[in-house]
Each structure stands twice: as structure tokens, then as C-alpha cells.
Motif scaffolding. Structure first.
Motif, PDB file in Angstrom:
ATOM      1  N   GLY A  25      40.838  38.968 -33.662  1.00  0.00           N
ATOM      2  CA  GLY A  25      42.191  38.435 -33.748  1.00  0.00           C
ATOM      3  C   GLY A  25      42.366  37.089 -33.066  1.00  0.00           C
ATOM      4  N   HIS A  26      41.277  36.539 -32.516  1.00  0.00           N
ATOM      5  CA  HIS A  26      41.354  35.214 -31.889  1.00  0.00           C
ATOM      6  C   HIS A  26      40.276  34.291 -32.473  1.00  0.00           C
ATOM      7  N   GLY A  27      40.001  34.457 -33.763  1.00  0.00           N
ATOM      8  CA  GLY A  27      38.978  33.623 -34.406  1.00  0.00           C
ATOM      9  C   GLY A  27      37.652  34.353 -34.517  1.00  0.00           C
ATOM     10  N   GLU A  28      36.746  33.732 -35.286  1.00  0.00           N
ATOM     11  CA  GLU A  28      35.429  34.326 -35.551  1.00  0.00           C
ATOM     12  C   GLU A  28      34.609  34.485 -34.262  1.00  0.00           C
ATOM     13  N   ILE A  29      33.860  35.587 -34.173  1.00  0.00           N
ATOM     14  CA  ILE A  29      32.989  35.804 -33.016  1.00  0.00           C
ATOM     15  C   ILE A  29      31.538  35.681 -33.482  1.00  0.00           C
ATOM     16  N   ASN A  30      30.798  34.768 -32.833  1.00  0.00           N
ATOM     17  CA  ASN A  30      29.373  34.667 -33.097  1.00  0.00           C
ATOM     18  C   ASN A  30      28.654  35.254 -31.882  1.00  0.00           C
ATOM     19  N   ARG A  31      27.998  36.404 -32.085  1.00  0.00           N
ATOM     20  CA  ARG A  31      27.418  37.173 -30.976  1.00  0.00           C
ATOM     21  C   ARG A  31      26.520  36.310 -30.082  1.00  0.00           C
ATOM     22  N   GLU A  32      25.661  35.512 -30.712  1.00  0.00           N
ATOM     23  CA  GLU A  32      24.724  34.717 -29.912  1.00  0.00           C
ATOM     24  C   GLU A  32      25.448  33.697 -29.048  1.00  0.00           C
ATOM     25  N   THR A  33      26.417  33.027 -29.672  1.00  0.00           N
ATOM     26  CA  THR A  33      27.155  32.011 -28.920  1.00  0.00           C
ATOM     27  C   THR A  33      27.950  32.640 -27.795  1.00  0.00           C
ATOM     28  N   VAL A  34      28.526  33.817 -28.072  1.00  0.00           N
ATOM     29  CA  VAL A  34      29.324  34.493 -27.050  1.00  0.00           C
ATOM     30  C   VAL A  34      28.460  34.799 -25.837  1.00  0.00           C
ATOM     31  N   ILE A  35      27.238  35.256 -26.075  1.00  0.00           N
ATOM     32  CA  ILE A  35      26.350  35.593 -24.956  1.00  0.00           C
ATOM     33  C   ILE A  35      25.915  34.322 -24.210  1.00  0.00           C
ATOM     34  N   GLU A  36      25.633  33.258 -24.972  1.00  0.00           N
ATOM     35  CA  GLU A  36      25.305  31.981 -24.303  1.00  0.00           C
ATOM     36  C   GLU A  36      26.479  31.511 -23.449  1.00  0.00           C
ATOM     37  N   ASP A  37      27.704  31.682 -23.977  1.00  0.00           N
ATOM     38  CA  ASP A  37      28.898  31.293 -23.207  1.00  0.00           C
ATOM     39  C   ASP A  37      28.980  32.093 -21.906  1.00  0.00           C
ATOM     40  N   MET A  38      28.741  33.402 -22.005  1.00  0.00           N
ATOM     41  CA  MET A  38      28.827  34.250 -20.809  1.00  0.00           C
ATOM     42  C   MET A  38      27.797  33.805 -19.776  1.00  0.00           C
ATOM     43  N   ILE A  39      26.591  33.449 -20.237  1.00  0.00           N
ATOM     44  CA  ILE A  39      25.561  32.961 -19.307  1.00  0.00           C
ATOM     45  C   ILE A  39      26.043  31.676 -18.626  1.00  0.00           C
ATOM     46  N   ALA A  40      26.668  30.805 -19.415  1.00  0.00           N
ATOM     47  CA  ALA A  40      27.173  29.545 -18.845  1.00  0.00           C
ATOM     48  C   ALA A  40      28.248  29.824 -17.784  1.00  0.00           C
ATOM     49  N   PHE A  41      29.150  30.757 -18.057  1.00  0.00           N
ATOM     50  CA  PHE A  41      30.176  31.114 -17.065  1.00  0.00           C
ATOM     51  C   PHE A  41      29.506  31.644 -15.792  1.00  0.00           C
ATOM     52  N   ALA A  42      28.586  32.583 -15.961  1.00  0.00           N
ATOM     53  CA  ALA A  42      27.944  33.216 -14.800  1.00  0.00           C
ATOM     54  C   ALA A  42      27.166  32.192 -13.985  1.00  0.00           C
ATOM     55  N   ASP A  43      26.398  31.330 -14.666  1.00  0.00           N
ATOM     56  CA  ASP A  43      25.618  30.310 -13.957  1.00  0.00           C
ATOM     57  C   ASP A  43      26.529  29.379 -13.170  1.00  0.00           C
ATOM     58  N   ALA A  44      27.699  29.104 -13.746  1.00  0.00           N
ATOM     59  CA  ALA A  44      28.614  28.154 -13.102  1.00  0.00           C
ATOM     60  C   ALA A  44      29.369  28.789 -11.935  1.00  0.00           C
ATOM     61  N   GLY A  45      29.356  30.119 -11.842  1.00  0.00           N
ATOM     62  CA  GLY A  45      30.013  30.763 -10.690  1.00  0.00           C
ATOM     63  C   GLY A  45      31.142  31.702 -11.067  1.00  0.00           C
ATOM     64  N   ILE A  46      31.501  31.740 -12.348  1.00  0.00           N
ATOM     65  CA  ILE A  46      32.498  32.736 -12.776  1.00  0.00           C
ATOM     66  C   ILE A  46      31.692  33.989 -13.125  1.00  0.00           C
ATOM     67  N   THR A  47      31.534  34.834 -12.111  1.00  0.00           N
ATOM     68  CA  THR A  47      30.573  35.943 -12.194  1.00  0.00           C
ATOM     69  C   THR A  47      31.255  37.275 -12.477  1.00  0.00           C
ATOM     70  N   THR A  48      32.573  37.247 -12.669  1.00  0.00           N
ATOM     71  CA  THR A  48      33.309  38.488 -12.868  1.00  0.00           C
ATOM     72  C   THR A  48      33.922  38.491 -14.268  1.00  0.00           C
ATOM     73  N   PHE A  49      33.726  39.604 -14.958  1.00  0.00           N
ATOM     74  CA  PHE A  49      34.111  39.700 -16.364  1.00  0.00           C
ATOM     75  C   PHE A  49      35.070  40.869 -16.538  1.00  0.00           C
ATOM     76  N   ASP A  50      36.234  40.591 -17.139  1.00  0.00           N
ATOM     77  CA  ASP A  50      37.210  41.646 -17.389  1.00  0.00           C
ATOM     78  C   ASP A  50      37.095  42.127 -18.837  1.00  0.00           C
ATOM     79  N   CYS A  51      37.125  43.440 -19.015  1.00  0.00           N
ATOM     80  CA  CYS A  51      37.101  43.984 -20.367  1.00  0.00           C
ATOM     81  C   CYS A  51      37.806  45.330 -20.348  1.00  0.00           C
ATOM     82  N   ALA A  52      37.650  46.121 -21.396  1.00  0.00           N
ATOM     83  CA  ALA A  52      38.313  47.429 -21.454  1.00  0.00           C
ATOM     84  C   ALA A  52      37.646  48.265 -22.519  1.00  0.00           C
ATOM     85  N   ASP A  53      37.788  49.575 -22.361  1.00  0.00           N
ATOM     86  CA  ASP A  53      37.274  50.463 -23.405  1.00  0.00           C
ATOM     87  C   ASP A  53      37.956  50.174 -24.747  1.00  0.00           C
TER      88      ASP A  53
END
Ligand SMILES: NC(=O)c1ccc[n+]([C@@H]2O[C@H](COP(=O)([O-])OP(=O)(O)OC[C@H]3O[C@@H](n4cnc5c(N)ncnc54)[C@H](OP(=O)(O)O)[C@@H]3O)[C@@H](O)[C@H]2O)c1
Length: 349
Positions: A25-53
Motif C-alpha cells: 500500500g506504499h508502492g512496489e516492494i523489491n525484496r533485494e533493495t529492501v534488504i540493502e536499505d535495511m543494511i544501510a540503516f543498520a550500518d549508519a546507526g539506525i539499528t532498531t527496527f519496528d514491525c508487527a505480526d
């Protein structure tokens, strides 16, 4: 990035990456890019991820990211990643929910995330009239004792219900609430009660689904149909706050303050929330890494007394959003409640 010790052994970044934007509902999701993005966040210091069941597919995406992060950065780096998921039983299940159902839901989250123990489970309950929330919270406490969960938090409980859960001996460490320059409901009684109990607030909505941005500055009042449900939700809060014209006054002040700090409206709005008593972190939704650099800078923006005075002068002209935390949203037939989806586990899986 500033960090905060939410509980022993549980250090979070004061800016948390929100995961709802990856649930569709917020645009197309590309699995590979999403994971690369998460790595970039974590490397930069945003190490906490919010999600839900109930954020369809997001726990699995974070699980895939965790596996990849361990592979490319090692176990020690993975240790710094904290995942805050939620347990949100469907409205249609609340009356019959059993302890085994709760255990099964936690197992599902563990398996999707690829974890032996969940770092933080934030408990949500749709309907106080089905008065089983305290009992169900004690079942989460049992799962914590069994080692399935390291820490328990709540989300969207009001002050009275939070106190009932605490009184039952459930060791809540956090409460996730909507708290922003246009929504100060937590300040009425939640902040004081939470601080007294050692509970930290994790705040969503500080950028109002993107309404706090240069895109909105000087823009005509947005009209339905909105691009996504976030915008419907936060536009309703703008209406409660005092309407689009007062919101524009706030954006103008924020834009001016941002110019003095080489920043932007969204970052100043988040920074102002981080300053509030009891607030451990802001959760900012991210579809991609477009706003990563800006979001990294949030905690270090040195707002001055004069900046706060200018913001407060606009807020003094606002109507306080009525009620305690999430009271408006609990009226399922009201305008705030009718935009919610109440049975997402059933619909999504
Ligand atoms: N417990 C609950 O009931 C609850 C409810 C809502 C949310 N949450 C959690 O909190 C997270 C965030 O809340 P939210 O989903 O309501 O969204 P939000 O954080 O209020 O808004 C996210 C949107 O704001 C825009 N944005 C972010 N940073 C920006 C920046 N620096 N400058 C300009 N625009 C920026 C982005 O839009 P563009 O990509 O279009 O630029 C982004 O998609 C969610 O992902 C979820 O994890 C929890």
C-alpha cells in the motif's frame, strides 16, 4: 546515532526504522533493495527496527535482513540489531483467544524473524469491552519467563489500562504511542505514569505520515482520495489540531527553524518530540533510504530555547486532540476508528 538503554541488554537507536511502509500500500516492494536499505540503516546507526505480526510480510523481510547482516557483518554486528515486533490479535479473536493461540503467534514471529527469542513484543488490544487484555498480557509474561520473549511493551493502551497491566505484574518496558507536535495526548497522563513505572515511550507519527514536509508547505489542503492510509489518518489529526491553515503556520515556523539548522521540516518535527520527557525514541516510517541521512541527523539537531518558544507559540493556538492515548481511534464507527483494519492476521495470512 544517540542510543538509549530500553532494558538491560536492550540498547536502541533513538531513531527507529518503522516497518509499516513495507507492508504494502506504499508502492512496489523489491525484496533485494529492501534488504540493502535495511543494511544501510543498520550500518549508519539506525539499528532498531519496528514491525508487527500484522504488517504483512515485514517480519519475514526483517528475518531475511538479519540472516544477510549476520553473513556480511558477523554475529557481533547482528547483536546490535534490535527488532521490535507487535502482538496484535485480530478483533474477531479477542473473545476466544487462548494461551495456546498466544504461544503460537509468538512462535510464528520467532520463525519469520529467524530468532530464538524476540527482543521486544509490543502488545495491542482492539477492544477494552472484551476485558481480557490483562489476562492475555500475563500470558506474554509467562512466555517471557520461558525465554521466548526478552522484553514486553504495549502499544496504544491508555493510562488506566497500562496501569492495570502493570498491577498484574507484567513488566512492561515501553509503550508505543502516537506523539507529535499535532498530537499531545500522551502528555495528559501517560507520560507521568510511564515515567513513574520506568516505561519508555516509543513514538510514531512525529512526521505525520509525511505531512510534515516541504511538500506540504504552502500546498492546498489535501483532499480524498489520499495516496495511502497513513495520510488519511494524520490528516484527521491535523483537522483535530486546528485545521490546515494552523498546520501551515506550524510548517512555516518549522521550515524557518530548519533553515537555521541546515535541516528540514520532518527532522525538526521529530527532534522536538525526542526532547519531550519520557520519550526514548521516534519511529519514522521508511519506504526506502531516501530520508536516511536526514533521519540520522535528528537527535543531534541543537534546537534552541527560542526555537521551542516559536513552536510553542503556534501550538498554543491549537485545539488539543481530545482524550487519552488512542481514545478517538477506539470508536470503530467514528472517523478515526473507521479507517483502521481490525483483522489483519486473518486477512494477511
Ligand atoms: N503502534 C501503532 O499503532 C502504529 C501506528 C502507526 C505506525 N506505527 C509504526 O511507526 C512507523 C512510522 O509511523 P507511520 O507509519 O505512521 O509513518 P510516519 O513515520 O509518520 O511517516 C512516514 C513517511 O513520512 C515520510 N518521511 C519520513 N522521513 C521523512 C523526512 N525526513 N522528510 C520528509 N518526509 C519523510 C516518508 O514518506 P515518503 O517516502 O513519501 O517521502 C515516509 O514514508 C510505522 O512504520 C510503524 O512501524 C505504529
Amino acid at each position: 546515532m544517540q542510543t538509549y538503554d530500553l532494558a538491560p541488554g536492550h540498547r536502541i537507536s533513538r531513531v527507529i526504522k518503522g516497518g509499516w511502509q513495507l507492508a504494502g500500500g506504499h508502492g512496489e516492494i523489491n525484496r533485494e533493495t529492501v534488504i540493502e536499505d535495511m543494511i544501510a540503516f543498520a550500518d549508519a546507526g539506525i539499528t532498531t527496527f519496528d514491525c508487527a505480526d500484522i504488517y504483512t510480510g515485514v517480519e519475514a523481510l526483517i528475518g531475511a535482513f538479519r540472516a544477510e547482516y549476520a553473513r556480511v557483518r558477523g554475529a557481533e554486528a547482528l547483536d546490535r540489531i534490535k527488532v521490535h515486533t507487535k502482538f496484535v490479535p485480530d478483533l474477531g479473536k479477542l473473545a476466544t483467544l487462548s494461551k495456546a493461540d498466544v504461544a503460537a503467534a509468538i512462535e510464528t514471529s520467532l520463525s519469520r524473524l529467524g530468532m530464538e527469542q524476540l527482543n521486544l513484543v509490543q502488545f495491542h488490544w482492539w477492544d477494552y469491552e472484551i476485558d481480557r487484555q490483562v489476562e492475555v498480557a500475563t500470558w506474554l509474561a509467562d512466555l517471557r519467563r520461558e525465554g521466548k520473549i526478552a522484553n514486553i511493551g504495549g502499544t496504544n493502551f491508555d493510562t488506566a489500562q497500562m496501569s492495570r497491566i502493570l498491577d498484574a505484574g507484567v513488566p512492561l518496558v515501553s509503550m508505543q504511542v502516537q506523539y507529535s507536535l499535532i498530537d499531545d495526548r500522551p502528555s495528559r497522563s501517560m507520560v507521568e505514569a510511564a515515567m513513574a513505572a520506568g516505561i519508555s515511550l516509543l513514538c510514531y507519527g512525529s512526521v505525520g505520515g509525511g505531512l510534515f514536509s516541504e511538500r506540504s508547505l504552502g500546498a492546498p489542503e489535501p483532499q480524498a482520495p489520499f495516496e495511502n492510509r497513513s495520510l488519511i489518518k494524520y490528516k484527521l489529526i491535523v483537522d483535530e489540531f486546528g485545521g490546515w491553515s494552523l498546520f501551515q503556520d506550524l510548517l512555516e515556523v518549522l521550515a524557518d527553524i530548519a533553515a537555521h539548522h541546515d535541516s528540514d521540516i520532518a527532522s525538526i518535527a521529530s527532534r522536538a518530540v525526542l526532547e519531550r520527557p519520557g520519550v526514548a525514541a521516534v519511529i519514522v516510517g521508511a519506504r526506502n533510504r531516501d530520508h536516511l541521512e536526514r533521519n540520522l541527523a535528528i537527535p543531534d539537531i541543537a534546537l534552541t530555547e527560542q526555537d521551542f518558544a516559536r513552536i510553542n507559540a503556534v501550538l498554543a493556538r491549537a485545539n488539543p486532540v481530545p482524550g487519552d492515548v488512542y481514545t478517538l481511534e477506539r470508536d470503530r464507527n467514528g472517523k478515526h476508528g473507521s479507517v483502521m483494519k481490525y483483522n489483519l492476521n486473518k486477512e494477511g495470512h
